[in-house]
Design a protein around this motif. Structure first.
Motif, PDB file in Angstrom:
ATOM      1  N   ALA A  36       0.822  -1.207   0.000  1.00 47.49           N
ATOM      2  CA  ALA A  36       0.000   0.000   0.000  1.00 47.49           C
ATOM      3  C   ALA A  36       0.863   1.267   0.000  1.00 47.49           C
ATOM      4  O   ALA A  36       0.460   2.304  -0.534  1.00 47.49           O
ATOM      5  CB  ALA A  36      -0.925   0.000   1.211  1.00 47.49           C
ATOM      6  N   PHE A  37       2.062   1.191   0.570  1.00 49.34           N
ATOM      7  CA  PHE A  37       2.962   2.328   0.681  1.00 49.34           C
ATOM      8  C   PHE A  37       3.730   2.606  -0.611  1.00 49.34           C
ATOM      9  O   PHE A  37       4.136   3.741  -0.869  1.00 49.34           O
ATOM     10  CB  PHE A  37       3.942   2.063   1.841  1.00 49.34           C
ATOM     11  CG  PHE A  37       4.987   3.113   2.045  1.00 49.34           C
ATOM     12  CD1 PHE A  37       4.636   4.412   2.377  1.00 49.34           C
ATOM     13  CD2 PHE A  37       6.326   2.802   1.929  1.00 49.34           C
ATOM     14  CE1 PHE A  37       5.606   5.385   2.591  1.00 49.34           C
ATOM     15  CE2 PHE A  37       7.309   3.754   2.139  1.00 49.34           C
ATOM     16  CZ  PHE A  37       6.947   5.055   2.470  1.00 49.34           C
ATOM     17  N   GLN A  38       3.932   1.599  -1.430  1.00 54.47           N
ATOM     18  CA  GLN A  38       4.786   1.724  -2.617  1.00 54.47           C
ATOM     19  C   GLN A  38       4.397   2.838  -3.580  1.00 54.47           C
ATOM     20  O   GLN A  38       5.271   3.580  -4.030  1.00 54.47           O
ATOM     21  CB  GLN A  38       4.871   0.388  -3.356  1.00 54.47           C
ATOM     22  CG  GLN A  38       5.788  -0.586  -2.681  1.00 54.47           C
ATOM     23  CD  GLN A  38       7.105   0.063  -2.301  1.00 54.47           C
ATOM     24  OE1 GLN A  38       7.929   0.346  -3.159  1.00 54.47           O
ATOM     25  NE2 GLN A  38       7.301   0.330  -1.026  1.00 54.47           N
ATOM     26  N   PRO A  39       3.129   3.010  -3.938  1.00 54.64           N
ATOM     27  CA  PRO A  39       2.801   4.103  -4.868  1.00 54.64           C
ATOM     28  C   PRO A  39       3.200   5.470  -4.322  1.00 54.64           C
ATOM     29  O   PRO A  39       3.731   6.304  -5.066  1.00 54.64           O
ATOM     30  CB  PRO A  39       1.284   3.981  -5.042  1.00 54.64           C
ATOM     31  CG  PRO A  39       0.985   2.549  -4.743  1.00 54.64           C
ATOM     32  CD  PRO A  39       1.957   2.159  -3.656  1.00 54.64           C
ATOM     33  N   ALA A  40       2.984   5.716  -3.045  1.00 60.72           N
ATOM     34  CA  ALA A  40       3.363   6.997  -2.440  1.00 60.72           C
ATOM     35  C   ALA A  40       4.882   7.156  -2.440  1.00 60.72           C
ATOM     36  O   ALA A  40       5.405   8.221  -2.794  1.00 60.72           O
ATOM     37  CB  ALA A  40       2.817   7.095  -1.013  1.00 60.72           C
ATOM     38  N   PHE A  41       5.605   6.119  -2.057  1.00 58.50           N
ATOM     39  CA  PHE A  41       7.067   6.161  -2.018  1.00 58.50           C
ATOM     40  C   PHE A  41       7.629   6.450  -3.409  1.00 58.50           C
ATOM     41  O   PHE A  41       8.497   7.313  -3.568  1.00 58.50           O
ATOM     42  CB  PHE A  41       7.602   4.827  -1.475  1.00 58.50           C
ATOM     43  CG  PHE A  41       9.070   4.824  -1.155  1.00 58.50           C
ATOM     44  CD1 PHE A  41       9.535   5.377   0.022  1.00 58.50           C
ATOM     45  CD2 PHE A  41       9.977   4.245  -2.016  1.00 58.50           C
ATOM     46  CE1 PHE A  41      10.895   5.359   0.333  1.00 58.50           C
ATOM     47  CE2 PHE A  41      11.335   4.218  -1.717  1.00 58.50           C
ATOM     48  CZ  PHE A  41      11.793   4.780  -0.536  1.00 58.50           C
ATOM     49  N   ASN A  42       7.111   5.754  -4.414  1.00 60.83           N
ATOM     50  CA  ASN A  42       7.581   5.953  -5.785  1.00 60.83           C
ATOM     51  C   ASN A  42       7.280   7.364  -6.293  1.00 60.83           C
ATOM     52  O   ASN A  42       8.124   7.998  -6.930  1.00 60.83           O
ATOM     53  CB  ASN A  42       6.958   4.924  -6.724  1.00 60.83           C
ATOM     54  CG  ASN A  42       7.450   3.522  -6.457  1.00 60.83           C
ATOM     55  OD1 ASN A  42       8.514   3.312  -5.886  1.00 60.83           O
ATOM     56  ND2 ASN A  42       6.662   2.544  -6.853  1.00 60.83           N
ATOM     57  N   LYS A  43       6.089   7.864  -6.022  1.00 65.09           N
ATOM     58  CA  LYS A  43       5.695   9.197  -6.490  1.00 65.09           C
ATOM     59  C   LYS A  43       6.547  10.270  -5.844  1.00 65.09           C
ATOM     60  O   LYS A  43       7.053  11.178  -6.518  1.00 65.09           O
ATOM     61  CB  LYS A  43       4.208   9.432  -6.179  1.00 65.09           C
ATOM     62  CG  LYS A  43       3.714  10.827  -6.485  1.00 65.09           C
ATOM     63  CD  LYS A  43       3.520  11.041  -7.966  1.00 65.09           C
ATOM     64  CE  LYS A  43       2.741  12.292  -8.291  1.00 65.09           C
ATOM     65  NZ  LYS A  43       3.515  13.525  -8.235  1.00 65.09           N
TER      66      LYS A  43
END
Length: 119
Positions: A36-43
């Motif tokens: 769930a955290f990956q999209p925010a981290f990548n962005k």
């Protein structure tokens, strides 16, 4: 564009030496919190080219994770000038992570006293 680095024993020293600020995502495969955290981290990584974003797979690098003093995954570790300034185990929303980048960017660690530096 995903500009995060897969961090391991071979590149951690160089990464910390060459980058003033490093956000490190320490994770385990198949962890729903991490996924769930990956999209925010990548962005946020893509939006902040002056900050290094890295990942450590705790399943592959358990000794490195232990050497960093991390006991729980997922953990977001923030290092500035080789000083461990934060280890956060809760999931962060994109805007909160962006706000954290701004705070860390302005933080002057030279004027602070820490007992946990990665020297």
């Amino acid at each position: 564009m995903n500009r995060t680095l897969d961090m391991d024993w071979e590149n951690i020293e160089e990464t910390l030496a060459e980058n003033e600020t490093v956000f490190i995502d320490i994770w385990m495969p198949n962890d729903p919190i991490h996924e769930a955290f990956q999209p925010a981290f990548n962005k946020v990584a893509d939006d902040n080219q002056d900050v290094k974003f890295a990942r450590i797979n705790a399943g592959i690098e358990p000794d490195l994770v232990k050497a960093l003093g991390v006991d729980t995954t997922p953990t977001l570790m923030v290092v500035k000038k080789r000083v461990d300034i934060l280890q956060k185990t809760d999931n962060l929303e994109e805007q909160t992570l962006q706000d954290l980048v701004e705070v860390v960017r302005c933080l002057n660690v030279d004027d602070m006293v820490f007992t946990n530096s990665l020297q």
